[in-house]
Design a protein around this motif. Structure first.
Motif, PDB file in Angstrom:
ATOM      1  N   PHE A 184      76.032 -22.404  11.915  1.00 27.91           N
ATOM      2  CA  PHE A 184      75.415 -22.121  10.618  1.00 27.91           C
ATOM      3  C   PHE A 184      76.290 -22.635   9.484  1.00 27.91           C
ATOM      4  CE2 PHE A 184      74.470 -19.085   7.070  1.00 27.91           C
ATOM      5  CZ  PHE A 184      73.210 -19.578   6.790  1.00 27.91           C
ATOM      6  N   THR A 185      77.587 -22.435   9.590  1.00 25.37           N
ATOM      7  CA  THR A 185      78.502 -22.949   8.574  1.00 25.37           C
ATOM      8  C   THR A 185      78.414 -24.469   8.498  1.00 25.37           C
ATOM      9  OG1 THR A 185      80.017 -21.087   8.898  1.00 25.37           O
ATOM     10  CG2 THR A 185      80.918 -23.059   7.867  1.00 25.37           C
ATOM     11  N   LEU A 186      78.334 -25.121   9.645  1.00 26.01           N
ATOM     12  CA  LEU A 186      78.244 -26.582   9.676  1.00 26.01           C
ATOM     13  C   LEU A 186      76.918 -27.062   9.093  1.00 26.01           C
ATOM     14  CD1 LEU A 186      79.277 -29.357  10.495  1.00 26.01           C
ATOM     15  CD2 LEU A 186      78.438 -28.924  12.823  1.00 26.01           C
ATOM     16  N   LEU A 187      75.809 -26.399   9.425  1.00 23.61           N
ATOM     17  CA  LEU A 187      74.509 -26.818   8.898  1.00 23.61           C
ATOM     18  C   LEU A 187      74.438 -26.626   7.382  1.00 23.61           C
ATOM     19  CD1 LEU A 187      73.673 -27.106  11.852  1.00 23.61           C
ATOM     20  CD2 LEU A 187      71.496 -26.008  11.277  1.00 23.61           C
ATOM     21  N   LYS A 188      75.030 -25.561   6.871  1.00 25.41           N
ATOM     22  CA  LYS A 188      75.037 -25.366   5.412  1.00 25.41           C
ATOM     23  C   LYS A 188      75.847 -26.462   4.725  1.00 25.41           C
ATOM     24  CE  LYS A 188      76.471 -21.154   4.854  1.00 25.41           C
ATOM     25  NZ  LYS A 188      76.856 -19.952   4.076  1.00 25.41           N
ATOM     26  N   ARG A 189      76.984 -26.829   5.314  1.00 28.39           N
ATOM     27  CA  ARG A 189      77.802 -27.896   4.734  1.00 28.39           C
ATOM     28  C   ARG A 189      77.041 -29.226   4.768  1.00 28.39           C
ATOM     29  NH1 ARG A 189      82.187 -27.036   7.529  1.00 28.39           N
ATOM     30  NH2 ARG A 189      81.893 -28.662   9.101  1.00 28.39           N
ATOM     31  N   ARG A 249      73.781 -29.571   4.797  1.00 22.48           N
ATOM     32  CA  ARG A 249      72.674 -29.433   3.837  1.00 22.48           C
ATOM     33  C   ARG A 249      73.138 -29.774   2.431  1.00 22.48           C
ATOM     34  NH1 ARG A 249      68.300 -25.557   2.629  1.00 22.48           N
ATOM     35  NH2 ARG A 249      68.635 -24.569   0.610  1.00 22.48           N
ATOM     36  N   ARG A 250      74.319 -29.257   2.036  1.00 26.51           N
ATOM     37  CA  ARG A 250      74.853 -29.556   0.711  1.00 26.51           C
ATOM     38  C   ARG A 250      75.157 -31.043   0.563  1.00 26.51           C
ATOM     39  NH1 ARG A 250      77.636 -24.602   1.548  1.00 26.51           N
ATOM     40  NH2 ARG A 250      79.485 -25.730   2.289  1.00 26.51           N
ATOM     41  N   ALA A 251      75.704 -31.631   1.607  1.00 25.24           N
ATOM     42  CA  ALA A 251      76.040 -33.055   1.555  1.00 25.24           C
ATOM     43  C   ALA A 251      74.790 -33.910   1.396  1.00 25.24           C
ATOM     44  CB  ALA A 251      76.796 -33.455   2.823  1.00 25.24           C
ATOM     45  N   LEU A 252      73.680 -33.488   1.954  1.00 19.63           N
ATOM     46  CA  LEU A 252      72.426 -34.241   1.858  1.00 19.63           C
ATOM     47  C   LEU A 252      71.658 -33.912   0.584  1.00 19.63           C
ATOM     48  CD1 LEU A 252      71.174 -33.951   5.570  1.00 19.63           C
ATOM     49  CD2 LEU A 252      72.154 -35.963   4.450  1.00 19.63           C
ATOM     50  N   GLY A 253      72.161 -32.958  -0.203  1.00 21.54           N
ATOM     51  CA  GLY A 253      71.506 -32.611  -1.461  1.00 21.54           C
ATOM     52  C   GLY A 253      70.211 -31.850  -1.298  1.00 21.54           C
ATOM     53  N   ILE A 254      70.049 -31.134  -0.177  1.00 23.45           N
ATOM     54  CA  ILE A 254      68.832 -30.361   0.074  1.00 23.45           C
ATOM     55  C   ILE A 254      69.003 -28.965  -0.506  1.00 23.45           C
ATOM     56  CG2 ILE A 254      67.358 -29.368   1.868  1.00 23.45           C
ATOM     57  CD1 ILE A 254      68.117 -31.738   3.640  1.00 23.45           C
ATOM     58  N   VAL A 255      68.032 -28.517  -1.296  1.00 21.66           N
ATOM     59  CA  VAL A 255      68.145 -27.214  -1.947  1.00 21.66           C
ATOM     60  C   VAL A 255      66.947 -26.312  -1.664  1.00 21.66           C
ATOM     61  CG1 VAL A 255      69.593 -28.079  -3.812  1.00 21.66           C
ATOM     62  CG2 VAL A 255      67.106 -28.112  -4.082  1.00 21.66           C
ATOM     63  N   ALA A 256      65.876 -26.844  -1.104  1.00 18.92           N
ATOM     64  CA  ALA A 256      64.663 -26.047  -0.897  1.00 18.92           C
ATOM     65  C   ALA A 256      64.847 -25.072   0.260  1.00 18.92           C
ATOM     66  CB  ALA A 256      63.475 -26.967  -0.613  1.00 18.92           C
ATOM     67  N   GLY A 257      64.372 -23.842   0.053  1.00 19.88           N
ATOM     68  CA  GLY A 257      64.357 -22.868   1.127  1.00 19.88           C
ATOM     69  C   GLY A 257      65.654 -22.082   1.260  1.00 19.88           C
ATOM     70  N   GLY A 271      80.650 -34.811  18.138  1.00 15.39           N
ATOM     71  CA  GLY A 271      79.260 -35.174  17.922  1.00 15.39           C
ATOM     72  C   GLY A 271      78.451 -34.113  17.210  1.00 15.39           C
ATOM     73  N   ALA A 272      79.086 -32.998  16.855  1.00 16.65           N
ATOM     74  CA  ALA A 272      78.357 -31.897  16.222  1.00 16.65           C
ATOM     75  C   ALA A 272      77.836 -32.288  14.843  1.00 16.65           C
ATOM     76  CB  ALA A 272      79.250 -30.664  16.112  1.00 16.65           C
ATOM     77  N   ASP A 273      78.588 -33.132  14.112  1.00 15.90           N
ATOM     78  CA  ASP A 273      78.140 -33.523  12.773  1.00 15.90           C
ATOM     79  C   ASP A 273      76.802 -34.259  12.831  1.00 15.90           C
ATOM     80  OD1 ASP A 273      80.343 -32.385  11.657  1.00 15.90           O
ATOM     81  OD2 ASP A 273      81.465 -34.251  11.418  1.00 15.90           O
ATOM     82  N   ALA A 274      76.663 -35.154  13.807  1.00 13.24           N
ATOM     83  CA  ALA A 274      75.413 -35.897  13.945  1.00 13.24           C
ATOM     84  C   ALA A 274      74.268 -34.967  14.346  1.00 13.24           C
ATOM     85  CB  ALA A 274      75.576 -37.009  14.986  1.00 13.24           C
ATOM     86  N   THR A 275      74.570 -34.025  15.232  1.00 13.54           N
ATOM     87  CA  THR A 275      73.541 -33.062  15.645  1.00 13.54           C
ATOM     88  C   THR A 275      73.102 -32.209  14.459  1.00 13.54           C
ATOM     89  OG1 THR A 275      74.469 -32.954  17.879  1.00 13.54           O
ATOM     90  CG2 THR A 275      73.037 -31.134  17.186  1.00 13.54           C
ATOM     91  N   ALA A 276      74.081 -31.758  13.662  1.00 11.00           N
ATOM     92  CA  ALA A 276      73.758 -30.931  12.500  1.00 11.00           C
ATOM     93  C   ALA A 276      72.893 -31.696  11.510  1.00 11.00           C
ATOM     94  CB  ALA A 276      75.047 -30.449  11.834  1.00 11.00           C
ATOM     95  N   ARG A 277      73.235 -32.952  11.280  1.00 15.21           N
ATOM     96  CA  ARG A 277      72.451 -33.748  10.329  1.00 15.21           C
ATOM     97  C   ARG A 277      71.015 -33.910  10.820  1.00 15.21           C
ATOM     98  NH1 ARG A 277      73.798 -37.809   6.375  1.00 15.21           N
ATOM     99  NH2 ARG A 277      71.986 -39.136   5.967  1.00 15.21           N
ATOM    100  N   ALA A 278      70.859 -34.145  12.116  1.00  7.42           N
ATOM    101  CA  ALA A 278      69.516 -34.321  12.667  1.00  7.42           C
ATOM    102  C   ALA A 278      68.693 -33.046  12.516  1.00  7.42           C
ATOM    103  CB  ALA A 278      69.609 -34.722  14.140  1.00  7.42           C
ATOM    104  N   VAL A 279      69.321 -31.901  12.743  1.00  8.79           N
ATOM    105  CA  VAL A 279      68.611 -30.633  12.631  1.00  8.79           C
ATOM    106  C   VAL A 279      68.217 -30.359  11.185  1.00  8.79           C
ATOM    107  CG1 VAL A 279      68.848 -28.127  12.824  1.00  8.79           C
ATOM    108  CG2 VAL A 279      69.640 -29.597  14.682  1.00  8.79           C
ATOM    109  N   VAL A 280      69.146 -30.560  10.256  1.00 14.36           N
ATOM    110  CA  VAL A 280      68.860 -30.306   8.841  1.00 14.36           C
ATOM    111  C   VAL A 280      67.737 -31.214   8.353  1.00 14.36           C
ATOM    112  CG1 VAL A 280      69.794 -30.467   6.506  1.00 14.36           C
ATOM    113  CG2 VAL A 280      71.153 -29.411   8.312  1.00 14.36           C
ATOM    114  N   GLU A 281      67.773 -32.483   8.736  1.00 16.66           N
ATOM    115  CA  GLU A 281      66.719 -33.410   8.316  1.00 16.66           C
ATOM    116  C   GLU A 281      65.384 -33.056   8.957  1.00 16.66           C
ATOM    117  OE1 GLU A 281      68.389 -37.181   9.357  1.00 16.66           O
ATOM    118  OE2 GLU A 281      69.322 -37.467   7.375  1.00 16.66           O
ATOM    119  N   ASP A 282      65.416 -32.610  10.205  1.00 18.77           N
ATOM    120  CA  ASP A 282      64.179 -32.223  10.892  1.00 18.77           C
ATOM    121  C   ASP A 282      63.553 -31.006  10.219  1.00 18.77           C
ATOM    122  OD1 ASP A 282      62.255 -32.216  13.180  1.00 18.77           O
ATOM    123  OD2 ASP A 282      63.229 -30.305  13.598  1.00 18.77           O
TER     124      ASP A 282
END
Length: 456
Positions: free
Chosen positions: A93-98, A100-108, A131-142
């Motif tokens: 969760f900490t990684l996904l929030k980080r 999310r901020r890097a991608l500039g996503i604010v909705a939800g 490889g967790a960073d790539a997985t996190a990015r894929a999940v946040v974008e999905d």
């Protein structure tokens, strides 16, 4: 259906307390899933602990509010066995929030959007590793793609179009004019509701309650809703109680407007909300927005729903409003009317549970004390909540039923209806408990007044 759960002896413990105790025993590493005092967040319990660890549907013995020794041990064991996975969930969760901020996503709300995904990641991968960073990015974008078009921002954009607003306003006016506000007898619906609530407290399954089926098939919820349009009175047996029980601040509901914005802190009564405010609550509170229609479809459906009896389309949900109203007018957390006529088995179960709230007993005595209120009105407000608990109950009940209506989730039987009615009662009780504790902490922290002031 089992009898509404309540403690029957000292050996039984509240399920929430068992979860909290087990959670504290897991140790550090759960900060992103916990509150300031180390207890699991409400969303942690709602989105992770109950549905993914406890799984009451598969373990019905753990679905009750109060658990015996064997169930306490089982629940405690389930949570402690999940400690490693929960720690990994917190890291994801900490990684996904980080990310999310890097991608500039604010909705939800990140907790709503990611908590269950993080538990799935922890189950599949353990703690984040190479490889967790790539997985996190894929999940946040999905997740962002999934909820796209189902956000408050999308609702604002959709309703910002002037031509669309004019058309929608005309649609609301036409739907309101098509209503059938002919006088309706809501007394019969309320009388039948009492029989249904008595069945809720009876031993054995009640899913085939003929009274509940009769209410739905006869359209008693719709009849009650139309009665609100004609300013009916006296249906609850108390002339001082409005028929709508706080669902509107007016004598009768008015035609809904389109609206332009909303704030959680200033939302009006349910039947007084604009189209925007009604959908704002749905979008803000939805844990899985991918299950919702897109915003244009939501707006289209809500225009018709907002002009329907009780602001709901499904008849079983309207019947739940009648049942909830009959339960709400008999709520008595102070125990001032024990044995009053008209109380059902459901009333006895809910009132008993509320009055046995050990942590709030002293606070409740303070709220009805005739002494001057030392904190400028907080305790007076809490006392009023206890004297009129039906107001908070009906408001919260309507919101839950509205959410089900939007998702096309009717209450198929009395089991399902009672689960909602009782769940709202527990929610209101826990909310009041938290407010009482907060008020008492404020009072205890305030400097003592000089003796001459107290005696003045």
């Amino acid at each position: 259906m089992p009898t509404p759960s309540q403690p029957t002896g000292d050996e039984r413990r509240p399920r929430a307390m068992v979860i909290d105790h087990a959670w504290h025993g897991l140790g550090p590493g759960l900060e992103s899933l916990s509150g300031p005092l180390g207890a699991p967040l409400t969303r942690t319990v709602k989105l992770i602990v109950l549905p993914l660890i406890v799984r009451p549907a598969l373990r019905p013995e753990l679905a009750a509010d109060f658990l015996g020794p064997a169930q306490v041990a089982s629940l405690d064991g389930l949570i402690r066995e999940s400690g490693t996975r929960l720690a990994a969930t917190a890291q994801w969760f900490t990684l996904l929030k980080r990310t999310r901020r890097a991608l500039g996503i604010v909705a939800g709300n990140p907790q709503d959007l990611y908590f269950q995904r993080c538990f799935e990641l922890a189950t599949e991968h353990g703690a984040p590793a190479a490889g967790a960073d790539a997985t996190a990015r894929a999940v946040v974008e999905d997740v962002a793609d999934t909820v796209d078009g189902r956000t408050v921002e999308a609702l604002k954009d959709h309703l910002a179009d002037a031509v669309r607003r004019l058309r929608l306003d005309a649609k609301l006016a036409a739907a309101w004019e098509r209503r059938d506000p002919a006088p309706s007898d809501a007394t019969a619906a309320v009388a039948l509701a009492a029989e249904v609530l008595e069945a809720c407290g009876a031993p054995g399954p009640a899913r085939n309650s003929p009274q509940y089926v009769s209410m739905v098939e006869a359209g008693h919820g719709g009849l009650f809703g139309r009665a609100l349009w004609t300013h009916a009175s006296g249906v609850w047996g108390h002339e001082d109680l409005p028929t709508h029980l706080g669902l509107t601040a007016r004598q009768v509901p008015q035609r809904p407007e389109v609206g332009r914005g909303a704030s959680t802190a200033t939302l009006p009564a349910p039947l007084d909300r604009t189209l925007f405010e009604r959908l704002f609550v749905v979008l803000q509170s939805s844990a899985r927005r991918e299950e919702l229609p897109t915003v244009p479809e939501l707006v289209k459906q809500e225009a018709g729903r907002s002009c329907a009896p009780l602001g709901l389309c499904d008849e079983s949900l309207r019947v739940a409003v009648v049942l909830g109203g009959r339960l709400a007018v008999g709520l008595d957390p102070l125990g001032t009317g024990e044995g009053a006529p008209g109380r059902t088995a459901a009333h006895r179960a809910v009132n008993s549970r509320w009055r046995r709230e050990a942590s709030a007993l002293r606070a409740r005595r303070m709220t009805v004390s005739p002494r001057p209120d030392p904190d400028g009105g907080v305790l007076d407000a809490l006392a009023q909540d206890l004297r009129t608990p039906w107001a908070a109950y009906m408001r919260r009940l309507w919101v839950r039923l509205h959410g089900r209506d939007v998702r096309d989730a009717p209450l198929e039987d009395l089991d399902a209806a009672w689960a909602v009615l009782d769940g709202v009662a527990r929610s209101v009780m826990m909310d009041h408990r938290a407010r009482v504790r907060s008020a008492l902490r404020t009072l205890s922290a305030a400097p003592a007044r000089p003796a001459e002031q107290r005696s003045a």
